[in-house]
Design an enzyme around this catalytic site. Sequence first.
Site, PDB file in Angstrom:
ATOM      1  CG  ASP A 288      37.487  41.654  50.912  1.00 26.19           C
ATOM      2  OD1 ASP A 288      36.826  41.753  50.231  1.00 26.19           O
ATOM      3  OD2 ASP A 288      36.051  40.095  50.663  1.00 26.19           O
ATOM      4  CD  GLU A 322      37.794  39.240  45.017  1.00 19.78           C
ATOM      5  OE1 GLU A 322      38.831  37.840  44.938  1.00 19.78           O
ATOM      6  OE2 GLU A 322      36.945  39.023  45.847  1.00 19.78           O
ATOM      7  CG  HIS A 420      34.268  36.674  52.581  1.00 19.28           C
ATOM      8  ND1 HIS A 420      34.502  35.380  52.047  1.00 19.28           N
ATOM      9  CD2 HIS A 420      34.541  37.553  52.114  1.00 19.28           C
ATOM     10  CE1 HIS A 420      35.739  36.062  51.109  1.00 19.28           C
ATOM     11  NE2 HIS A 420      35.148  37.126  51.112  1.00 19.28           N
TER      12      HIS A 420
HETATM   13 ZN   LIG Z   1      38.314  40.891  48.484  1.00 19.97          ZN
END
Ligand SMILES: [Zn+2]
Length: 463
Positions: A288, A322, A420
């Site tokens: 991510d 983002e 995350h």
């Molecule tokens: Zn992302």
Amino acid sequence: MRLRSSATTALAAVIAIAAARPLSGQSVADRYRADANRIIDAALKDSTAWNRLGEMTEKFGNRLSGTPALEQTIDWVIAKMKEDGLQNVRGERVMVPVWVRGTESAQLVSPRVQNMPMLGLGGSIATPPGGITADVFVVSTFTELTQKAAQARGKIVLFDAPFTNYGETVQYRARGAVAAAQVGAVAALVRSVTPFSMRTPHTGGMSYDSTVQRIPTAAITVEDAQMLHRLQDRGERIRVKLTMSARMLPDAPSRNVMGEIVGSEKPDEVVVFGGHIDSWDVGRGAMDDGGGVVVAWEAVKLLHRLGLKPRRTIRVVGWTNEENGGRGGQGYRDAHKADVDKHMLAIESDGGVFKPQGFSFAGSDAAMEIVKQIATLLDRIQAGAIVRGGAGADVGPIVALGVPGLGLNVDGTKYFWYHHTEADTIEKLDAHEMALCVATMAVMAYVVADMPEPLPRATAATR
Ligand SMILES: [Zn+2]
């Protein structure tokens, strides 16, 4: 989206199929089968995507907006794209919010003393310097909090919401601080948003409401949230000390980073694809979303290496910010206002680069029919499934203006295990699966950029 009559929908589909068969009755898939097979075969011989993602994420680490690591990564991408022979390599300036985590901790102080792994939520305010020590009140849902509002006053509210799906469960992370403050809580904790845990906390964005008192908010692990819930059920008095020094700094400059293969016949018409180059400030932002940027980048490199020069321009973009602002996607839309109508398609990969399954599509029925035909070229690698859905946060602003959008769908079994967290590192990704993502992205982008007719755009009535 407004409802349309099924007759209109059926007509649009007929027109779409006709539009996709202009040359001697050949479908778009027939016409591009040889090119697609070449692209797939070449992609699968290659593990440069995995290696490049490793180099990027291990050289610079995680890349939160406002950090030198993000800007150094962008500089590096620009240098490497130039080395790769891409054209019009550049960064387009965007101002981004700067949130700094600082030092932080959560400690159970009663019924016994124990440090709890935690991560402040992005955007949270700090506690007072000495921290907040208060009783904890655990609920499972917003409804339960409303029903038991009187018990929450003056306490730290913990939302122990079991993971159902990301869109649903993330509401507690996003809105928990506001809901808790509305019933007089002094801080809000959330159970990390994940279906699986090895006592790892997951950070992520949250928002305040200008009409509600701001209180500090953080995620704790699934294991600790469940334990605190059980302690409460057994009638124990639970006290926690939460200490956070997070703060917002003034906005800082960042960049959307991009490079192109310029189209041979219609260079002003563009297929844009990529992912977001920023990440949270934990782990190394491999899935991510470093992986999303790298698979699109490798797809463009592969087309370049194979000498496939499409009629239209293919542009790979690493959008910035983002995670805690979305300013990259908005900035891209604003910078390209004059040529949004020249964007044929926008593709985003932001769900991890595991084994690809196909794409979710946002746009008109007519365009979806053509995309489905193109996707049959990916059936040999089981990546040809097209479903309706969102395309991605970064392409969202131009998709909202009528640009057809695709989001890469992959096997999502493990994505939220690492999402995350400190564990978002490249070992969880597989070089072969990444190569399959490169093939999937390259085939779709190439065919749409090269086919004679443009993809039909969404009208105001279909978006
Ligand atoms: Zn992302």
